[in-house]
Write a protein that holds these residues in place. Sequence first.
Motif, PDB file in Angstrom:
ATOM      1  N   SER A  25       0.859  -0.982  -0.058  1.00  0.00           N
ATOM      2  CA  SER A  25      -0.212  -0.231   0.034  1.00  0.00           C
ATOM      3  C   SER A  25       0.847   1.331   0.062  1.00  0.00           C
ATOM      4  CB  SER A  25      -0.943  -0.196   1.577  1.00  0.00           C
ATOM      5  OG  SER A  25      -1.606   0.689   1.191  1.00  0.00           O
ATOM      6  N   GLY A  26       0.446   2.337  -0.979  1.00  0.00           N
ATOM      7  CA  GLY A  26       1.296   3.381  -0.665  1.00  0.00           C
ATOM      8  C   GLY A  26       2.881   3.839  -1.533  1.00  0.00           C
ATOM      9  N   CYS A  27       2.816   2.430  -2.303  1.00  0.00           N
ATOM     10  CA  CYS A  27       4.102   2.377  -3.072  1.00  0.00           C
ATOM     11  C   CYS A  27       4.440   3.208  -4.788  1.00  0.00           C
ATOM     12  CB  CYS A  27       5.105   1.028  -3.623  1.00  0.00           C
ATOM     13  SG  CYS A  27       3.556   0.105  -4.534  1.00  0.00           S
ATOM     14  N   GLY A  28       3.307   3.551  -5.138  1.00  0.00           N
ATOM     15  CA  GLY A  28       3.225   4.291  -6.358  1.00  0.00           C
ATOM     16  C   GLY A  28       2.369   3.314  -6.921  1.00  0.00           C
ATOM     17  N   LYS A  29       1.504   2.395  -7.172  1.00  0.00           N
ATOM     18  CA  LYS A  29       1.415   1.737  -8.102  1.00  0.00           C
ATOM     19  C   LYS A  29      -0.169   2.909  -8.703  1.00  0.00           C
ATOM     20  CE  LYS A  29      -0.798  -0.890  -5.390  1.00  0.00           C
ATOM     21  NZ  LYS A  29       0.035  -0.625  -4.161  1.00  0.00           N
ATOM     22  N   SER A  30      -0.802   3.430  -7.916  1.00  0.00           N
ATOM     23  CA  SER A  30      -1.716   4.833  -8.662  1.00  0.00           C
ATOM     24  C   SER A  30      -0.925   5.991  -9.631  1.00  0.00           C
ATOM     25  CB  SER A  30      -3.231   4.762  -8.411  1.00  0.00           C
ATOM     26  OG  SER A  30      -3.186   3.821  -7.214  1.00  0.00           O
ATOM     27  N   THR A  31      -0.028   6.029  -9.373  1.00  0.00           N
ATOM     28  CA  THR A  31       1.021   6.614  -9.791  1.00  0.00           C
ATOM     29  C   THR A  31       1.379   6.809 -10.859  1.00  0.00           C
ATOM     30  OG1 THR A  31       1.828   7.907  -7.512  1.00  0.00           O
ATOM     31  CG2 THR A  31       2.958   8.187  -9.474  1.00  0.00           C
ATOM     32  N   LEU A  32       1.965   5.320 -10.917  1.00  0.00           N
ATOM     33  CA  LEU A  32       2.883   4.712 -12.431  1.00  0.00           C
ATOM     34  C   LEU A  32       1.284   5.291 -13.235  1.00  0.00           C
ATOM     35  CD1 LEU A  32       4.766   3.436 -13.641  1.00  0.00           C
ATOM     36  CD2 LEU A  32       4.473   1.504 -12.479  1.00  0.00           C
ATOM     37  N   LEU A  33       0.015   4.456 -12.667  1.00  0.00           N
ATOM     38  CA  LEU A  33      -0.818   4.579 -13.945  1.00  0.00           C
ATOM     39  C   LEU A  33      -1.647   5.747 -14.029  1.00  0.00           C
ATOM     40  CD1 LEU A  33      -1.968   1.241 -14.969  1.00  0.00           C
ATOM     41  CD2 LEU A  33      -4.337   2.618 -13.802  1.00  0.00           C
ATOM     42  N   GLU A  34      -1.087   6.837 -13.714  1.00  0.00           N
ATOM     43  CA  GLU A  34      -1.703   7.894 -14.156  1.00  0.00           C
ATOM     44  C   GLU A  34      -1.346   8.712 -14.465  1.00  0.00           C
ATOM     45  OE1 GLU A  34      -2.970  10.450 -10.307  1.00  0.00           O
ATOM     46  OE2 GLU A  34      -4.026   8.706 -10.019  1.00  0.00           O
ATOM     47  N   ILE A  35       0.360   7.972 -14.651  1.00  0.00           N
ATOM     48  CA  ILE A  35       1.332   9.087 -15.733  1.00  0.00           C
ATOM     49  C   ILE A  35       1.605   7.935 -17.068  1.00  0.00           C
ATOM     50  CG2 ILE A  35       3.960   8.644 -15.716  1.00  0.00           C
ATOM     51  CD1 ILE A  35       3.852   9.142 -13.396  1.00  0.00           C
ATOM     52  N   VAL A  36       1.284   6.757 -17.179  1.00  0.00           N
ATOM     53  CA  VAL A  36       1.115   6.000 -18.317  1.00  0.00           C
ATOM     54  C   VAL A  36      -0.354   6.717 -18.821  1.00  0.00           C
ATOM     55  CG1 VAL A  36       0.827   3.911 -19.346  1.00  0.00           C
ATOM     56  CG2 VAL A  36       2.568   4.128 -17.073  1.00  0.00           C
ATOM     57  N   ALA A  37      -1.119   7.544 -18.225  1.00  0.00           N
ATOM     58  CA  ALA A  37      -2.385   7.327 -19.017  1.00  0.00           C
ATOM     59  C   ALA A  37      -2.364   9.165 -19.840  1.00  0.00           C
ATOM     60  CB  ALA A  37      -3.652   7.576 -17.663  1.00  0.00           C
ATOM     61  N   GLY A  38      -1.692   9.842 -18.589  1.00  0.00           N
ATOM     62  CA  GLY A  38      -1.136  11.128 -19.120  1.00  0.00           C
ATOM     63  C   GLY A  38      -2.318  12.218 -18.614  1.00  0.00           C
ATOM     64  N   LEU A  39      -2.348  11.508 -17.137  1.00  0.00           N
ATOM     65  CA  LEU A  39      -2.986  12.400 -15.860  1.00  0.00           C
ATOM     66  C   LEU A  39      -2.603  12.740 -15.363  1.00  0.00           C
ATOM     67  CD1 LEU A  39      -6.036   9.465 -15.564  1.00  0.00           C
ATOM     68  CD2 LEU A  39      -6.136  11.228 -16.668  1.00  0.00           C
ATOM     69  N   LEU A  40      -1.320  12.227 -15.243  1.00  0.00           N
ATOM     70  CA  LEU A  40      -0.003  12.957 -13.975  1.00  0.00           C
ATOM     71  C   LEU A  40       1.791  13.567 -15.058  1.00  0.00           C
ATOM     72  CD1 LEU A  40       0.241  13.733 -11.458  1.00  0.00           C
ATOM     73  CD2 LEU A  40       1.078  11.289 -10.541  1.00  0.00           C
ATOM     74  N   ASP A  41       1.732  14.496 -14.523  1.00  0.00           N
ATOM     75  CA  ASP A  41       3.414  13.992 -15.115  1.00  0.00           C
ATOM     76  C   ASP A  41       4.411  13.759 -14.147  1.00  0.00           C
ATOM     77  OD1 ASP A  41       2.071  16.290 -17.172  1.00  0.00           O
ATOM     78  OD2 ASP A  41       3.032  18.066 -16.489  1.00  0.00           O
ATOM     79  N   ALA A  42       5.427  12.996 -15.040  1.00  0.00           N
ATOM     80  CA  ALA A  42       6.479  12.235 -14.634  1.00  0.00           C
ATOM     81  C   ALA A  42       7.250  13.702 -14.008  1.00  0.00           C
ATOM     82  CB  ALA A  42       7.053  11.362 -15.225  1.00  0.00           C
ATOM     83  N   THR A  43       8.530  13.460 -13.287  1.00  0.00           N
ATOM     84  CA  THR A  43       9.310  14.473 -12.779  1.00  0.00           C
ATOM     85  C   THR A  43      10.115  14.267 -13.675  1.00  0.00           C
ATOM     86  OG1 THR A  43       8.406  14.107 -10.890  1.00  0.00           O
ATOM     87  CG2 THR A  43      11.106  15.240 -10.735  1.00  0.00           C
ATOM     88  N   GLY A  44      10.693  12.715 -13.937  1.00  0.00           N
ATOM     89  CA  GLY A  44      11.613  12.596 -15.149  1.00  0.00           C
ATOM     90  C   GLY A  44      11.230  11.097 -15.384  1.00  0.00           C
ATOM     91  N   GLY A  45      11.267  10.994 -17.244  1.00  0.00           N
ATOM     92  CA  GLY A  45      12.074   9.619 -17.521  1.00  0.00           C
ATOM     93  C   GLY A  45      10.109  10.011 -18.291  1.00  0.00           C
ATOM     94  N   GLU A  46      10.010   8.817 -19.526  1.00  0.00           N
ATOM     95  CA  GLU A  46       8.935   9.448 -20.507  1.00  0.00           C
ATOM     96  C   GLU A  46       8.567   7.838 -20.811  1.00  0.00           C
ATOM     97  OE1 GLU A  46       9.394  11.881 -24.441  1.00  0.00           O
ATOM     98  OE2 GLU A  46      10.762  10.342 -24.198  1.00  0.00           O
ATOM     99  N   VAL A  47       6.826   7.875 -21.110  1.00  0.00           N
ATOM    100  CA  VAL A  47       6.264   6.693 -21.490  1.00  0.00           C
ATOM    101  C   VAL A  47       5.584   7.123 -22.777  1.00  0.00           C
ATOM    102  CG1 VAL A  47       3.574   5.545 -21.100  1.00  0.00           C
ATOM    103  CG2 VAL A  47       5.488   6.844 -19.028  1.00  0.00           C
ATOM    104  N   MET A  48       5.540   6.175 -23.227  1.00  0.00           N
ATOM    105  CA  MET A  48       5.818   6.166 -25.322  1.00  0.00           C
ATOM    106  C   MET A  48       4.554   4.700 -25.949  1.00  0.00           C
ATOM    107  SD  MET A  48       8.401   7.937 -26.122  1.00  0.00           S
ATOM    108  CE  MET A  48       9.703   7.366 -28.039  1.00  0.00           C
ATOM    109  N   LEU A  49       3.747   5.424 -26.282  1.00  0.00           N
ATOM    110  CA  LEU A  49       2.858   4.670 -26.990  1.00  0.00           C
ATOM    111  C   LEU A  49       2.696   4.644 -28.487  1.00  0.00           C
ATOM    112  CD1 LEU A  49       0.169   3.535 -25.063  1.00  0.00           C
ATOM    113  CD2 LEU A  49      -1.319   5.243 -26.339  1.00  0.00           C
ATOM    114  N   ASP A  50       2.949   2.967 -28.501  1.00  0.00           N
ATOM    115  CA  ASP A  50       3.122   2.961 -29.760  1.00  0.00           C
ATOM    116  C   ASP A  50       4.367   3.943 -30.356  1.00  0.00           C
ATOM    117  OD1 ASP A  50       2.113   0.800 -30.092  1.00  0.00           O
ATOM    118  OD2 ASP A  50      -0.382   1.791 -31.274  1.00  0.00           O
ATOM    119  N   GLY A  51       5.894   3.960 -29.928  1.00  0.00           N
ATOM    120  CA  GLY A  51       6.874   4.485 -29.932  1.00  0.00           C
ATOM    121  C   GLY A  51       6.138   5.941 -30.333  1.00  0.00           C
TER     122      GLY A  51
END
Length: 261
Positions: free
Chosen positions: A43-69
């Motif tokens: 609990s609280g490890c960051g699962k939802s945070t990761l999903l929200e970043i992939v969804a484009g709902l939340l900005d990451a502090t660093g790094g990038e998510v690619m969808l089909d490149g």
Amino acid sequence: MPAISIKNINKTYIDQDGNEVQALHDINLDVAEGEFVCIVGPSGCGKSTLLEIVAGLLDATGGEVMLDGQPVRGTSRDIGVVFQDASLFPWRTVRKNVAFGLEIAGVPKEGREERLKRYISMVSLNGFENKYPAQLSGGMRQRAGIARTLAMNPKVILMDEPFSAVDHLTKCTLQEELINIRQAENKTVLFVTHDINEAVFLADRVVLLSPRPSTIQKIYEIPLEQKRGRNDPLLLKIAAEIAKDINSGGQDIPNNYWGNL
Ligand SMILES: Nc1ncnc2c1ncn2[C@@H]1O[C@H](COP(=O)(O)OP(=O)(O)OP(=O)(O)O)[C@@H](O)[C@H]1O
């Protein structure tokens, strides 16, 4: 090319006292097209945070998510999201809720009807098209939410504990329906859950996140066909292994510490 590529994702929040809370640390994960990946972790490890970043709902502090490149920059029709609460419009019927995204996207009425029928039937809501959310059970509301997401035909579907608010039997039925939907639609799915049994029942791979700041602690392959028995000995063995690893928090513990899980 992976359907989803998570590259060096870091996320640090600033809490209300101005302190930094590092949720995610250097997360790297590729999800293949048509693959079903579950994310578990304490609990609280960051699962939802990761999903929200992939969804484009939340900005990451660093790094990038690619969808089909292509880099994900904000929300997009290619990414469908299903949350724990179906968030249906209470004043719209099931049919109107499922149609909502299609109306916004300007899909002509003729094309809409066919899609509505297909997805309402796929989530077993035939006969309930004209009911309002308040007239449905929790499980039915989740089904309507899933149909609404599917109707938009997104490239990937992200699900954040979608079945955690329904009773156990309904949850089992919804899991089985999701497997059928997956087979019919061949969607790429990233699914967050705190339920290890759910994860091993649904996934091709289960990704375990460590306690904060979260890194990928371990990845488990589930080498079974999509329709699998809940009591398959291999499934139970992997679930026990994950439970043991979650409890160790990534630290080495003696082999016999948890007994014969
Ligand atoms: N807006 C925010 N501001 C500050 N800290 C936050 C914020 N959102 C989340 N956090 C913190 O980031 C960490 C990760 O939160 P997140 O909700 O992603 O975890 P989770 O693994 O989904 O949790 P759970 O299993 O309880 O649902 C938690 O410690 C949480 O308190």
